[in-house]
Write an enzyme that holds these catalytic residues in place. Structure first.
Site, PDB file in Angstrom:
ATOM      1  N   HIS A 111       0.861  -1.179   0.000  1.00 22.65           N
ATOM      2  CA  HIS A 111       0.000   0.000   0.000  1.00 22.65           C
ATOM      3  C   HIS A 111       0.903   1.236   0.000  1.00 22.65           C
ATOM      4  O   HIS A 111       1.923   1.262   0.704  1.00 22.65           O
ATOM      5  CB  HIS A 111      -0.872   0.039   1.254  1.00 22.65           C
ATOM      6  CG  HIS A 111      -1.909  -1.048   1.270  1.00 22.65           C
ATOM      7  ND1 HIS A 111      -3.000  -1.030   0.438  1.00 22.65           N
ATOM      8  CD2 HIS A 111      -2.008  -2.172   2.008  1.00 22.65           C
ATOM      9  CE1 HIS A 111      -3.740  -2.103   0.668  1.00 22.65           C
ATOM     10  NE2 HIS A 111      -3.146  -2.825   1.606  1.00 22.65           N
ATOM     11  N   THR A 163      13.384  -8.948   2.540  1.00 20.94           N
ATOM     12  CA  THR A 163      13.248  -7.543   2.141  1.00 20.94           C
ATOM     13  C   THR A 163      14.358  -7.113   1.195  1.00 20.94           C
ATOM     14  O   THR A 163      14.283  -6.026   0.623  1.00 20.94           O
ATOM     15  CB  THR A 163      13.286  -6.625   3.386  1.00 20.94           C
ATOM     16  OG1 THR A 163      14.519  -6.844   4.070  1.00 20.94           O
ATOM     17  CG2 THR A 163      12.119  -6.910   4.321  1.00 20.94           C
ATOM     18  N   LYS A 181      24.689 -18.525   5.612  1.00 22.00           N
ATOM     19  CA  LYS A 181      25.738 -19.366   5.028  1.00 22.00           C
ATOM     20  C   LYS A 181      25.386 -19.656   3.581  1.00 22.00           C
ATOM     21  O   LYS A 181      24.293 -19.331   3.117  1.00 22.00           O
ATOM     22  CB  LYS A 181      25.927 -20.661   5.812  1.00 22.00           C
ATOM     23  CG  LYS A 181      24.673 -21.511   5.973  1.00 22.00           C
ATOM     24  CD  LYS A 181      24.973 -22.706   6.898  1.00 22.00           C
ATOM     25  CE  LYS A 181      23.749 -23.550   7.135  1.00 22.00           C
ATOM     26  NZ  LYS A 181      23.981 -24.691   8.014  1.00 22.00           N
TER      27      LYS A 181
HETATM   28  C1  LIG Z   1      16.763 -22.706   6.863  1.00 18.57           C
HETATM   29  C2  LIG Z   1      16.991 -24.152   7.294  1.00 18.57           C
HETATM   30  C3  LIG Z   1      16.782 -25.081   6.103  1.00 18.57           C
HETATM   31  C4  LIG Z   1      18.469 -24.163   7.719  1.00 18.57           C
HETATM   32  O1  LIG Z   1      18.861 -25.426   8.084  1.00 18.57           O
HETATM   33  P1  LIG Z   1      20.417 -25.689   8.477  1.00 18.57           P
HETATM   34  O2  LIG Z   1      21.314 -25.570   7.296  1.00 18.57           O
HETATM   35  O3  LIG Z   1      20.441 -26.976   9.193  1.00 18.57           O
HETATM   36  O4  LIG Z   1      20.771 -24.422   9.391  1.00 18.57           O
HETATM   37  P2  LIG Z   1      21.440 -24.392  10.823  1.00 18.57           P
HETATM   38  O5  LIG Z   1      20.596 -25.171  11.783  1.00 18.57           O
HETATM   39  O6  LIG Z   1      22.881 -24.695  10.680  1.00 18.57           O
HETATM   40  O7  LIG Z   1      21.249 -22.847  11.179  1.00 18.57           O
HETATM   41  C5  LIG Z   1      22.179 -21.831  10.866  1.00 18.57           C
HETATM   42  C6  LIG Z   1      21.849 -20.648  11.755  1.00 18.57           C
HETATM   43  O8  LIG Z   1      20.597 -20.106  11.333  1.00 18.57           O
HETATM   44  C7  LIG Z   1      19.627 -20.150  12.399  1.00 18.57           C
HETATM   45  N1  LIG Z   1      18.344 -20.551  11.797  1.00 18.57           N
HETATM   46  C8  LIG Z   1      18.084 -21.668  11.111  1.00 18.57           C
HETATM   47  N2  LIG Z   1      16.823 -21.658  10.667  1.00 18.57           N
HETATM   48  C9  LIG Z   1      16.285 -20.508  11.098  1.00 18.57           C
HETATM   49  C10 LIG Z   1      15.013 -19.927  10.926  1.00 18.57           C
HETATM   50  N3  LIG Z   1      14.055 -20.523  10.230  1.00 18.57           N
HETATM   51  N4  LIG Z   1      14.812 -18.710  11.475  1.00 18.57           N
HETATM   52  C11 LIG Z   1      15.780 -18.077  12.173  1.00 18.57           C
HETATM   53  N5  LIG Z   1      17.015 -18.594  12.352  1.00 18.57           N
HETATM   54  C12 LIG Z   1      17.252 -19.796  11.819  1.00 18.57           C
HETATM   55  C13 LIG Z   1      20.169 -21.207  13.359  1.00 18.57           C
HETATM   56  O9  LIG Z   1      19.717 -20.954  14.675  1.00 18.57           O
HETATM   57  C14 LIG Z   1      21.659 -20.978  13.232  1.00 18.57           C
HETATM   58  O10 LIG Z   1      22.034 -19.847  13.942  1.00 18.57           O
HETATM   59  P3  LIG Z   1      23.404 -19.833  14.826  1.00 18.57           P
HETATM   60  O11 LIG Z   1      24.514 -20.066  13.832  1.00 18.57           O
HETATM   61  O12 LIG Z   1      23.410 -18.477  15.440  1.00 18.57           O
HETATM   62  O13 LIG Z   1      23.271 -20.944  15.783  1.00 18.57           O
HETATM   63  C15 LIG Z   1      16.044 -24.617   8.429  1.00 18.57           C
HETATM   64  O14 LIG Z   1      16.432 -24.039   9.662  1.00 18.57           O
HETATM   65  C16 LIG Z   1      14.582 -24.224   8.180  1.00 18.57           C
HETATM   66  O15 LIG Z   1      14.137 -23.084   8.375  1.00 18.57           O
HETATM   67  N6  LIG Z   1      13.817 -25.228   7.712  1.00 18.57           N
HETATM   68  C17 LIG Z   1      12.453 -24.988   7.289  1.00 18.57           C
HETATM   69  C18 LIG Z   1      11.520 -26.148   7.552  1.00 18.57           C
HETATM   70  C19 LIG Z   1      10.229 -25.932   6.849  1.00 18.57           C
HETATM   71  O16 LIG Z   1       9.621 -24.896   6.875  1.00 18.57           O
HETATM   72  N7  LIG Z   1       9.821 -26.936   6.120  1.00 18.57           N
HETATM   73  C20 LIG Z   1       8.643 -26.826   5.293  1.00 18.57           C
HETATM   74  C21 LIG Z   1       8.532 -28.009   4.411  1.00 18.57           C
HETATM   75  S1  LIG Z   1       8.844 -27.597   2.702  1.00 18.57           S
END
Ligand SMILES: CC(C)(COP(=O)(O)OP(=O)(O)OC[C@H]1O[C@@H](n2cnc3c(N)ncnc32)[C@H](O)[C@@H]1OP(=O)(O)O)[C@@H](O)C(=O)NCCC(=O)NCCS
Length: 190
Positions: A111, A163, A181
Protein backbone atom coordinates in the site's frame (compact mmCIF):
# COMPACT_ATOMS: atom_id res chain seq x y z
CA UNK A 1 -16.06 -32.46 -0.28
CA UNK A 2 -12.41 -33.41 0.07
CA UNK A 3 -10.14 -34.42 -2.82
CA UNK A 4 -10.00 -37.90 -1.29
CA UNK A 5 -13.75 -38.50 -1.06
CA UNK A 6 -14.28 -37.25 -4.61
CA UNK A 7 -11.56 -39.64 -5.68
CA UNK A 8 -13.62 -42.47 -4.22
CA UNK A 9 -16.07 -41.96 -7.08
CA UNK A 10 -13.80 -40.82 -9.90
CA UNK A 11 -10.08 -41.37 -10.06
CA UNK A 12 -7.80 -38.59 -8.91
CA UNK A 13 -6.26 -38.28 -12.38
CA UNK A 14 -9.67 -37.78 -14.00
CA UNK A 15 -10.68 -35.32 -11.30
CA UNK A 16 -7.52 -33.24 -11.87
CA UNK A 17 -8.06 -33.23 -15.62
CA UNK A 18 -11.64 -32.08 -15.12
CA UNK A 19 -10.46 -29.33 -12.81
CA UNK A 20 -7.84 -28.17 -15.36
CA UNK A 21 -10.49 -28.16 -18.08
CA UNK A 22 -12.78 -26.06 -15.88
CA UNK A 23 -9.96 -23.60 -15.11
CA UNK A 24 -9.15 -23.28 -18.83
CA UNK A 25 -12.79 -22.48 -19.57
CA UNK A 26 -13.22 -20.13 -16.62
CA UNK A 27 -9.91 -18.25 -17.17
CA UNK A 28 -9.19 -18.38 -20.90
CA UNK A 29 -6.46 -15.73 -20.74
CA UNK A 30 -4.37 -17.89 -18.38
CA UNK A 31 -1.93 -20.59 -19.52
CA UNK A 32 -2.13 -23.81 -17.51
CA UNK A 33 0.80 -26.10 -18.30
CA UNK A 34 0.38 -29.79 -18.95
CA UNK A 35 -0.09 -31.83 -15.78
CA UNK A 36 -0.79 -28.89 -13.45
CA UNK A 37 -2.48 -29.99 -10.26
CA UNK A 38 -4.54 -27.25 -8.63
CA UNK A 39 -6.24 -28.45 -5.47
CA UNK A 40 -9.52 -27.26 -4.02
CA UNK A 41 -10.06 -23.77 -2.67
CA UNK A 42 -8.09 -21.81 -5.29
CA UNK A 43 -8.98 -18.10 -5.20
CA UNK A 44 -7.88 -16.60 -8.49
CA UNK A 45 -8.31 -12.91 -9.27
CA UNK A 46 -7.18 -12.43 -12.86
CA UNK A 47 -7.58 -8.95 -14.33
CA UNK A 48 -8.56 -8.68 -18.01
CA UNK A 49 -5.04 -7.41 -18.80
CA UNK A 50 -3.41 -9.94 -16.47
CA UNK A 51 -1.15 -12.61 -17.94
CA UNK A 52 -0.91 -15.76 -15.83
CA UNK A 53 1.43 -18.53 -17.01
CA UNK A 54 1.88 -21.78 -15.14
CA UNK A 55 4.47 -24.22 -16.43
CA UNK A 56 4.11 -27.97 -16.61
CA UNK A 57 3.35 -30.11 -13.55
CA UNK A 58 2.93 -27.17 -11.20
CA UNK A 59 1.19 -28.15 -7.97
CA UNK A 60 -0.84 -25.82 -5.78
CA UNK A 61 -2.01 -27.47 -2.57
CA UNK A 62 -5.37 -26.43 -1.21
CA UNK A 63 -6.60 -22.88 -0.56
CA UNK A 64 -4.06 -21.03 -2.68
CA UNK A 65 -4.63 -17.38 -3.56
CA UNK A 66 -3.38 -16.06 -6.90
CA UNK A 67 -3.85 -12.43 -7.87
CA UNK A 68 -2.70 -11.34 -11.28
CA UNK A 69 -3.16 -7.77 -12.44
CA UNK A 70 -0.01 -7.81 -14.58
CA UNK A 71 2.45 -10.66 -15.31
CA UNK A 72 2.66 -13.73 -13.13
CA UNK A 73 4.83 -16.53 -14.44
CA UNK A 74 5.58 -19.80 -12.64
CA UNK A 75 8.03 -22.31 -14.09
CA UNK A 76 7.77 -26.07 -14.52
CA UNK A 77 7.48 -28.48 -11.60
CA UNK A 78 7.04 -25.84 -8.86
CA UNK A 79 5.20 -27.03 -5.77
CA UNK A 80 3.26 -24.69 -3.48
CA UNK A 81 2.04 -25.77 -0.04
CA UNK A 82 -1.41 -25.02 1.30
CA UNK A 83 -2.58 -21.44 1.89
CA UNK A 84 0.11 -19.80 -0.25
CA UNK A 85 -0.50 -16.35 -1.71
CA UNK A 86 1.16 -15.05 -4.88
CA UNK A 87 -0.08 -11.57 -5.78
CA UNK A 88 1.28 -9.70 -8.80
CA UNK A 89 -0.06 -6.25 -9.58
CA UNK A 90 2.75 -5.79 -12.13
CA UNK A 91 5.29 -8.59 -12.29
CA UNK A 92 6.32 -11.74 -10.46
CA UNK A 93 8.48 -14.40 -12.09
CA UNK A 94 9.21 -17.74 -10.42
CA UNK A 95 11.61 -20.17 -12.09
CA UNK A 96 11.53 -23.95 -12.43
CA UNK A 97 11.62 -26.60 -9.69
CA UNK A 98 10.89 -24.30 -6.77
CA UNK A 99 9.60 -25.62 -3.46
CA UNK A 100 7.30 -23.16 -1.78
CA UNK A 101 6.13 -24.41 1.60
CA UNK A 102 2.81 -23.72 3.27
CA UNK A 103 1.52 -20.23 4.03
CA UNK A 104 4.16 -18.42 2.00
CA UNK A 105 3.28 -14.95 0.75
CA UNK A 106 4.89 -13.40 -2.33
CA UNK A 107 3.76 -9.92 -3.40
CA UNK A 108 5.15 -7.29 -5.74
CA UNK A 109 3.34 -4.37 -4.12
CA UNK A 110 2.69 -2.49 -0.91
CA UNK A 111 0.00 0.00 0.00
CA UNK A 112 1.23 3.54 -0.64
CA UNK A 113 1.27 5.62 2.55
CA UNK A 114 2.97 8.93 1.72
CA UNK A 115 0.04 11.13 2.68
CA UNK A 116 -0.66 10.97 6.41
CA UNK A 117 -4.05 12.70 5.99
CA UNK A 118 -5.49 10.21 3.49
CA UNK A 119 -6.62 6.73 4.53
CA UNK A 120 -3.96 4.24 3.50
CA UNK A 121 -6.60 2.18 1.75
CA UNK A 122 -7.26 5.13 -0.62
CA UNK A 123 -3.63 5.76 -1.58
CA UNK A 124 -3.12 3.06 -4.17
CA UNK A 125 -0.05 0.84 -4.36
CA UNK A 126 3.66 0.97 -4.96
CA UNK A 127 5.03 -1.90 -7.04
CA UNK A 128 8.42 -3.42 -7.86
CA UNK A 129 9.03 -6.73 -9.63
CA UNK A 130 9.84 -9.91 -7.74
CA UNK A 131 12.18 -12.47 -9.32
CA UNK A 132 12.68 -15.93 -7.88
CA UNK A 133 15.18 -18.17 -9.67
CA UNK A 134 15.19 -21.90 -10.33
CA UNK A 135 15.36 -24.54 -7.62
CA UNK A 136 14.61 -22.11 -4.77
CA UNK A 137 13.18 -23.39 -1.49
CA UNK A 138 11.08 -20.97 0.53
CA UNK A 139 10.26 -22.65 3.84
CA UNK A 140 7.03 -22.36 5.79
CA UNK A 141 5.50 -18.91 6.32
CA UNK A 142 8.16 -16.99 4.41
CA UNK A 143 7.10 -13.52 3.27
CA UNK A 144 8.68 -12.04 0.14
CA UNK A 145 8.06 -8.32 -0.32
CA UNK A 146 8.19 -6.18 -3.43
CA UNK A 147 11.36 -5.60 -5.39
CA UNK A 148 13.23 -8.68 -4.19
CA UNK A 149 15.32 -11.06 -6.31
CA UNK A 150 16.14 -14.52 -4.95
CA UNK A 151 18.87 -16.31 -6.89
CA UNK A 152 18.96 -19.87 -8.22
CA UNK A 153 19.28 -22.59 -5.61
CA UNK A 154 18.77 -20.26 -2.63
CA UNK A 155 17.01 -21.36 0.57
CA UNK A 156 14.99 -19.10 2.85
CA UNK A 157 14.33 -20.42 6.36
CA UNK A 158 10.94 -20.76 7.99
CA UNK A 159 9.28 -17.53 9.07
CA UNK A 160 11.71 -15.19 7.30
CA UNK A 161 10.69 -11.86 5.81
CA UNK A 162 12.73 -11.27 2.65
CA UNK A 163 13.25 -7.54 2.14
CA UNK A 164 16.54 -7.62 0.19
CA UNK A 165 17.98 -9.75 -2.57
CA UNK A 166 19.25 -13.22 -1.67
CA UNK A 167 22.15 -14.44 -3.82
CA UNK A 168 22.23 -17.77 -5.65
CA UNK A 169 23.01 -20.71 -3.38
CA UNK A 170 22.66 -18.71 -0.15
CA UNK A 171 20.72 -19.74 2.95
CA UNK A 172 18.94 -16.75 4.48
CA UNK A 173 16.93 -16.72 7.70
CA UNK A 174 15.21 -14.31 10.05
CA UNK A 175 13.32 -11.04 10.05
CA UNK A 176 14.58 -9.32 8.02
CA UNK A 177 16.19 -12.25 6.18
CA UNK A 178 20.00 -12.28 6.32
CA UNK A 179 22.37 -14.72 4.66
CA UNK A 180 23.80 -17.04 7.32
CA UNK A 181 25.74 -19.37 5.03
CA UNK A 182 26.13 -20.70 1.51
CA UNK A 183 24.97 -24.13 0.44
CA UNK A 184 27.82 -26.62 0.03
CA UNK A 185 29.07 -26.44 -3.54
CA UNK A 186 27.33 -23.14 -4.29
CA UNK A 187 29.35 -20.55 -6.17
CA UNK A 188 30.64 -17.79 -3.85
CA UNK A 189 28.20 -14.87 -3.42
CA UNK A 190 28.97 -11.95 -5.76
C1 LIG B 1 16.76 -22.71 6.86
C2 LIG B 1 16.99 -24.15 7.29
C3 LIG B 1 16.78 -25.08 6.10
C4 LIG B 1 18.47 -24.16 7.72
O1 LIG B 1 18.86 -25.43 8.08
P1 LIG B 1 20.42 -25.69 8.48
O2 LIG B 1 21.31 -25.57 7.30
O3 LIG B 1 20.44 -26.98 9.19
O4 LIG B 1 20.77 -24.42 9.39
P2 LIG B 1 21.44 -24.39 10.82
O5 LIG B 1 20.60 -25.17 11.78
O6 LIG B 1 22.88 -24.69 10.68
O7 LIG B 1 21.25 -22.85 11.18
C5 LIG B 1 22.18 -21.83 10.87
C6 LIG B 1 21.85 -20.65 11.76
O8 LIG B 1 20.60 -20.11 11.33
C7 LIG B 1 19.63 -20.15 12.40
N1 LIG B 1 18.34 -20.55 11.80
C8 LIG B 1 18.08 -21.67 11.11
N2 LIG B 1 16.82 -21.66 10.67
C9 LIG B 1 16.28 -20.51 11.10
C10 LIG B 1 15.01 -19.93 10.93
N3 LIG B 1 14.05 -20.52 10.23
N4 LIG B 1 14.81 -18.71 11.47
C11 LIG B 1 15.78 -18.08 12.17
N5 LIG B 1 17.02 -18.59 12.35
C12 LIG B 1 17.25 -19.80 11.82
C13 LIG B 1 20.17 -21.21 13.36
O9 LIG B 1 19.72 -20.95 14.68
C14 LIG B 1 21.66 -20.98 13.23
O10 LIG B 1 22.03 -19.85 13.94
P3 LIG B 1 23.40 -19.83 14.83
O11 LIG B 1 24.51 -20.07 13.83
O12 LIG B 1 23.41 -18.48 15.44
O13 LIG B 1 23.27 -20.94 15.78
C15 LIG B 1 16.04 -24.62 8.43
O14 LIG B 1 16.43 -24.04 9.66
C16 LIG B 1 14.58 -24.22 8.18
O15 LIG B 1 14.14 -23.08 8.38
N6 LIG B 1 13.82 -25.23 7.71
C17 LIG B 1 12.45 -24.99 7.29
C18 LIG B 1 11.52 -26.15 7.55
C19 LIG B 1 10.23 -25.93 6.85
O16 LIG B 1 9.62 -24.90 6.88
N7 LIG B 1 9.82 -26.94 6.12
C20 LIG B 1 8.64 -26.83 5.29
C21 LIG B 1 8.53 -28.01 4.41
S1 LIG B 1 8.84 -27.60 2.70
Amino acid sequence: MSDRSRAGRISMGVWRRLRRAWLRMRFPNAQWGRGCDIRLGLRLALAPRGRLRLGEEVVFERDATLECGGELSIGDRCIFGHHCTVAAKESIEIGHDCLIAEMVSIRDHDHAFDDFDVPIRDQGSTCAPVRIGNNVWLAARVVVVKGVTIGDGAIVGAGAVVTKDVPSGAIAVGVPARVVKMRPGAPPAQ
